[in-house]
Design a protein around this motif. Sequence first.
Motif, PDB file in Angstrom:
ATOM      1  N   GLY A  85      37.403  25.096  38.764  1.00 30.52           N
ATOM      2  CA  GLY A  85      36.728  23.904  39.249  1.00 30.52           C
ATOM      3  C   GLY A  85      36.991  23.597  40.707  1.00 30.52           C
ATOM      4  O   GLY A  85      36.680  22.495  41.176  1.00 30.52           O
ATOM      5  N   ALA A  86      37.567  24.550  41.433  1.00 30.23           N
ATOM      6  CA  ALA A  86      37.804  24.353  42.865  1.00 30.23           C
ATOM      7  C   ALA A  86      36.558  24.746  43.656  1.00 30.23           C
ATOM      8  O   ALA A  86      35.594  25.303  43.114  1.00 30.23           O
ATOM      9  CB  ALA A  86      39.017  25.159  43.319  1.00 30.23           C
ATOM     10  N   ILE A  87      36.577  24.473  44.950  1.00 25.31           N
ATOM     11  CA  ILE A  87      35.418  24.658  45.826  1.00 25.31           C
ATOM     12  C   ILE A  87      35.649  25.869  46.715  1.00 25.31           C
ATOM     13  O   ILE A  87      36.711  26.002  47.329  1.00 25.31           O
ATOM     14  CB  ILE A  87      35.202  23.399  46.693  1.00 25.31           C
ATOM     15  CG1 ILE A  87      35.045  22.156  45.814  1.00 25.31           C
ATOM     16  CG2 ILE A  87      34.000  23.563  47.610  1.00 25.31           C
ATOM     17  CD1 ILE A  87      35.215  20.848  46.582  1.00 25.31           C
ATOM     18  N   TRP A  88      34.658  26.739  46.815  1.00 22.09           N
ATOM     19  CA  TRP A  88      34.761  27.946  47.634  1.00 22.09           C
ATOM     20  C   TRP A  88      33.972  27.771  48.929  1.00 22.09           C
ATOM     21  O   TRP A  88      32.856  27.255  48.923  1.00 22.09           O
ATOM     22  CB  TRP A  88      34.230  29.147  46.874  1.00 22.09           C
ATOM     23  CG  TRP A  88      34.198  30.419  47.698  1.00 22.09           C
ATOM     24  CD1 TRP A  88      33.128  30.956  48.346  1.00 22.09           C
ATOM     25  CD2 TRP A  88      35.303  31.292  47.963  1.00 22.09           C
ATOM     26  NE1 TRP A  88      33.490  32.110  48.994  1.00 22.09           N
ATOM     27  CE2 TRP A  88      34.823  32.344  48.777  1.00 22.09           C
ATOM     28  CE3 TRP A  88      36.646  31.298  47.589  1.00 22.09           C
ATOM     29  CZ2 TRP A  88      35.629  33.380  49.225  1.00 22.09           C
ATOM     30  CZ3 TRP A  88      37.453  32.343  48.042  1.00 22.09           C
ATOM     31  CH2 TRP A  88      36.945  33.365  48.846  1.00 22.09           C
ATOM     32  N   THR A  89      34.551  28.217  50.032  1.00 23.30           N
ATOM     33  CA  THR A  89      33.847  28.267  51.302  1.00 23.30           C
ATOM     34  C   THR A  89      34.233  29.558  52.012  1.00 23.30           C
ATOM     35  O   THR A  89      35.353  30.049  51.844  1.00 23.30           O
ATOM     36  CB  THR A  89      34.173  27.035  52.171  1.00 23.30           C
ATOM     37  OG1 THR A  89      33.299  27.011  53.300  1.00 23.30           O
ATOM     38  CG2 THR A  89      35.624  27.035  52.654  1.00 23.30           C
ATOM     39  N   SER A  90      33.326  30.128  52.774  1.00 21.99           N
ATOM     40  CA  SER A  90      33.639  31.422  53.393  1.00 21.99           C
ATOM     41  C   SER A  90      32.905  31.592  54.709  1.00 21.99           C
ATOM     42  O   SER A  90      31.905  30.930  54.991  1.00 21.99           O
ATOM     43  CB  SER A  90      33.275  32.577  52.448  1.00 21.99           C
ATOM     44  OG  SER A  90      31.875  32.622  52.216  1.00 21.99           O
ATOM     45  N   THR A  91      33.416  32.516  55.492  1.00 20.19           N
ATOM     46  CA  THR A  91      32.745  32.986  56.692  1.00 20.19           C
ATOM     47  C   THR A  91      33.161  34.431  56.921  1.00 20.19           C
ATOM     48  O   THR A  91      34.077  34.936  56.258  1.00 20.19           O
ATOM     49  CB  THR A  91      33.080  32.095  57.903  1.00 20.19           C
ATOM     50  OG1 THR A  91      32.214  32.428  58.978  1.00 20.19           O
ATOM     51  CG2 THR A  91      34.521  32.272  58.343  1.00 20.19           C
ATOM     52  N   ALA A 135      38.062  36.649  44.400  1.00 22.29           N
ATOM     53  CA  ALA A 135      38.689  35.412  44.885  1.00 22.29           C
ATOM     54  C   ALA A 135      37.781  34.207  44.650  1.00 22.29           C
ATOM     55  O   ALA A 135      38.242  33.131  44.253  1.00 22.29           O
ATOM     56  CB  ALA A 135      39.021  35.546  46.363  1.00 22.29           C
ATOM     57  N   MET A 136      36.484  34.374  44.905  1.00 20.64           N
ATOM     58  CA  MET A 136      35.542  33.276  44.682  1.00 20.64           C
ATOM     59  C   MET A 136      35.465  32.910  43.208  1.00 20.64           C
ATOM     60  O   MET A 136      35.468  31.723  42.840  1.00 20.64           O
ATOM     61  CB  MET A 136      34.160  33.670  45.208  1.00 20.64           C
ATOM     62  CG  MET A 136      33.091  32.589  45.032  1.00 20.64           C
ATOM     63  SD  MET A 136      32.334  32.572  43.375  1.00 20.64           S
ATOM     64  CE  MET A 136      31.460  34.137  43.366  1.00 20.64           C
ATOM     65  N   LEU A 137      35.394  33.907  42.326  1.00 25.47           N
ATOM     66  CA  LEU A 137      35.292  33.635  40.890  1.00 25.47           C
ATOM     67  C   LEU A 137      36.566  32.972  40.365  1.00 25.47           C
ATOM     68  O   LEU A 137      36.503  32.053  39.530  1.00 25.47           O
ATOM     69  CB  LEU A 137      35.010  34.926  40.132  1.00 25.47           C
ATOM     70  CG  LEU A 137      33.607  35.514  40.335  1.00 25.47           C
ATOM     71  CD1 LEU A 137      33.525  36.920  39.744  1.00 25.47           C
ATOM     72  CD2 LEU A 137      32.547  34.622  39.699  1.00 25.47           C
ATOM     73  N   ALA A 138      37.719  33.410  40.864  1.00 29.82           N
ATOM     74  CA  ALA A 138      38.974  32.779  40.448  1.00 29.82           C
ATOM     75  C   ALA A 138      39.015  31.326  40.900  1.00 29.82           C
ATOM     76  O   ALA A 138      39.465  30.435  40.168  1.00 29.82           O
ATOM     77  CB  ALA A 138      40.163  33.554  41.017  1.00 29.82           C
ATOM     78  N   THR A 139      38.548  31.079  42.111  1.00 27.22           N
ATOM     79  CA  THR A 139      38.520  29.713  42.648  1.00 27.22           C
ATOM     80  C   THR A 139      37.623  28.816  41.816  1.00 27.22           C
ATOM     81  O   THR A 139      38.022  27.718  41.386  1.00 27.22           O
ATOM     82  CB  THR A 139      38.029  29.735  44.114  1.00 27.22           C
ATOM     83  OG1 THR A 139      38.937  30.492  44.909  1.00 27.22           O
ATOM     84  CG2 THR A 139      37.900  28.331  44.666  1.00 27.22           C
ATOM     85  N   THR A 140      36.395  29.261  41.594  1.00 27.79           N
ATOM     86  CA  THR A 140      35.432  28.415  40.888  1.00 27.79           C
ATOM     87  C   THR A 140      35.736  28.320  39.397  1.00 27.79           C
ATOM     88  O   THR A 140      35.303  27.372  38.740  1.00 27.79           O
ATOM     89  CB  THR A 140      33.998  28.936  41.105  1.00 27.79           C
ATOM     90  OG1 THR A 140      33.895  30.298  40.658  1.00 27.79           O
ATOM     91  CG2 THR A 140      33.631  28.876  42.582  1.00 27.79           C
ATOM     92  N   SER A 141      36.506  29.266  38.861  1.00 26.63           N
ATOM     93  CA  SER A 141      36.850  29.205  37.430  1.00 26.63           C
ATOM     94  C   SER A 141      37.697  27.987  37.103  1.00 26.63           C
ATOM     95  O   SER A 141      37.687  27.495  35.974  1.00 26.63           O
ATOM     96  CB  SER A 141      37.582  30.488  36.997  1.00 26.63           C
ATOM     97  OG  SER A 141      38.898  30.526  37.532  1.00 26.63           O
ATOM     98  N   VAL A 165      40.123  38.529  38.058  1.00 27.07           N
ATOM     99  CA  VAL A 165      39.860  37.095  38.185  1.00 27.07           C
ATOM    100  C   VAL A 165      40.943  36.293  37.475  1.00 27.07           C
ATOM    101  O   VAL A 165      41.440  35.285  37.982  1.00 27.07           O
ATOM    102  CB  VAL A 165      38.461  36.744  37.638  1.00 27.07           C
ATOM    103  CG1 VAL A 165      38.281  35.223  37.534  1.00 27.07           C
ATOM    104  CG2 VAL A 165      37.374  37.342  38.517  1.00 27.07           C
ATOM    105  N   SER A 166      41.361  36.756  36.297  1.00 25.70           N
ATOM    106  CA  SER A 166      42.415  36.076  35.544  1.00 25.70           C
ATOM    107  C   SER A 166      43.717  36.024  36.341  1.00 25.70           C
ATOM    108  O   SER A 166      44.374  34.980  36.420  1.00 25.70           O
ATOM    109  CB  SER A 166      42.657  36.799  34.212  1.00 25.70           C
ATOM    110  OG  SER A 166      43.836  36.327  33.590  1.00 25.70           O
ATOM    111  N   ILE A 167      44.075  37.146  36.952  1.00 19.58           N
ATOM    112  CA  ILE A 167      45.326  37.204  37.722  1.00 19.58           C
ATOM    113  C   ILE A 167      45.260  36.284  38.944  1.00 19.58           C
ATOM    114  O   ILE A 167      46.196  35.523  39.216  1.00 19.58           O
ATOM    115  CB  ILE A 167      45.622  38.658  38.136  1.00 19.58           C
ATOM    116  CG1 ILE A 167      46.017  39.476  36.902  1.00 19.58           C
ATOM    117  CG2 ILE A 167      46.718  38.716  39.206  1.00 19.58           C
ATOM    118  CD1 ILE A 167      46.140  40.960  37.156  1.00 19.58           C
TER     119      ILE A 167
END
Length: 663
Positions: free
Chosen positions: A178-184, A170-176, A139-141
């Motif tokens: 403060g960004a927004i995650w979306t997926s399909t 990828a989701m945890l790195a994004t939300t760490s 997640v850090s990387i």
Amino acid sequence: MSQCERTPNEPIWVPSLERIEASNLQQFIAHINIQNNHLTTYEEVHQWSLQNKKDFWLEIWQFCDVIGFKGDCIHGEGLARWQQFQPSRDTIWFPQAQLNYAENLLAYAFQAPDDIAIWFKNERGESNKLTWQTLCDQVSILQQWLIHNGVGKGDVVAGYLPHMPETVVAMLATTSIGAIWTSTSPDFGVESVVERFGQVQPKVLFCCNGYQFNGKQFNMEEKNREIVHSLTSINNTCQIDYLRQGFSEDMTNETFSDWEAILASYLPRGIRYTRIGFNDPLFVLYSSGTTGKPKCIVHSVGGTTLNHLKEHQLHCDIQPKDRVFYYTTCGWMMWNWHVSALASGATLVIFDGSPMFPNPDVLWQLADEAEVNLFGTSAKYLEALQKSNFRPGESYELSQLKTLCSTGSVLYPQQFDYVYANIKVDLHLASISGGTDICGCFVLGNPLSPVFRGECQGPGLGMDVAVFNENGSEIISQRGELVCRNSFPNQPLGFWHDNGERYHNAYWNKFENTWHQGDDVEITTNGGMLFYGRSDTTLNPGGVRIGTAEIYQQVNRIDTIKDSIAVSRHVDGDEKIVLFVQLEPKAKLDDTLADLIRSTLKRQCSPRHVPSEIYPISEIPKTKSGKLVELAVKQVLHGQEVKNKGAIANPAVLEEIIQYSHL
């Protein structure tokens, strides 16, 4: 469950005293009873949570050890864009609070860095286990890489991926940050993906070069190219070599990065969490899109975190070190629900592939090997297991399994029987229901109350769930509309780029000051809930209200029928039921089978349930997440255009139905 087959007033399972005493919910009751309360039963706790909503959600924050600044719980002024609406939504939850979703999900790493955080297996037999420390390092990387690519608070990052460890990272790195995650999920076609992601304009896309399902390999590189070409907002794309076959030359350039190369390009360091407002966006989920362009439903950081902790710890009794499995894809809200189990210190057990390939025991083999405590699946999967005559309890010990969750469609009484006869006798079977709309549940299980055959146990804590008739009056032991009469933290923030009008019309327009979910339900004398299907697919022949689930419950039990779908045809001011059936291999829809279908429905239900027309089709049309698309079938039957076939997993089957539209 249907009117045809009533539940006897005897529980099918009762929790032991030892289990009740060891549950998180019992500890929560003791916690709130310190403050001069005298609560003992689930019903009493639920009522207290409604009467003391501010105190209840503050207690959830404290009991579940939410990391962040709490501030005041609720504030009386409505958000500006909702001021045109009713007072039920004129509440800002935790207006001063600051927190980070990823920080809460990774907190357990400090207690047990060498424990397993993710246990993964796929259809090809590949397996992988990530410790909490390894998860944090990755997640850090990825966080550093995202920042390097200009991603910050409020930006959108998209995943077009299977449910696999890289997706969680990828989701945890994004939300760490403060960004927004979306997926399909990768089974969506290019048009459907662009239709969804194109509305939210992601800066970065995560994808893979292919996947395997049901023994067949699917290459994704061409689809990835088309999507990136169509989404001009994308700065960079990270492609994962999931097929272990390398990439073509044009997929390794400045706009396409390789997952393994990213991991090798940075050194892990302490993750820097960006705490954001409780009501800031976290996830964008999508409606099915079967009736038009998919709605982009925006969910908040705080509401999602707090509600998932409530549902996991108090309703599902998830405890630290528990192994939690849910069979889901990244295009279903149960993926978001599943990954949140990390916040309770649980291990995510993940499977990618077909749940029935090469045989029906693949998920149970993993559950036994990983010593799963909670097994989550769909009602359709349990129905398929029952039809295949597979008995997991005979092949696997499942000694640690304590809870089985089912959702996605109605869990029929015979599936309750199947679970207790063929999986495990001492098992908390929780039929749960909510939706993408709230990224959570309105009704679900609890570890204190008995389970009754065919019933969801009851409403979620803090949720004032009721059943209304068409006039907006509360009813008991009668069929009506599922509603919620109070505000709750995990209400969506709204729809992306909407001034509030579409949001209001979707949920708040039918009954004054009340959330309308669109489910056809009934509250029982046990306090549980029966589901009949979606309100907008209810049949009404001769003015009698019939839920499609009532028909499926009986028809799908017939050995030669694999699945079915029922819709109404308008004829001379009335409705007639048209039934389409998917037959088992080598079976034929002859007069004998048609007569059996009709006699079964007449005997088990009523003459009103008997279809006027019965036709065979090769497959039952469904969404990507496996839900029946009755509205699309009805539109085809009446010669109307289906607006968004891209949302349907098998749209070609609609062509078979066209031939019956003129009959």
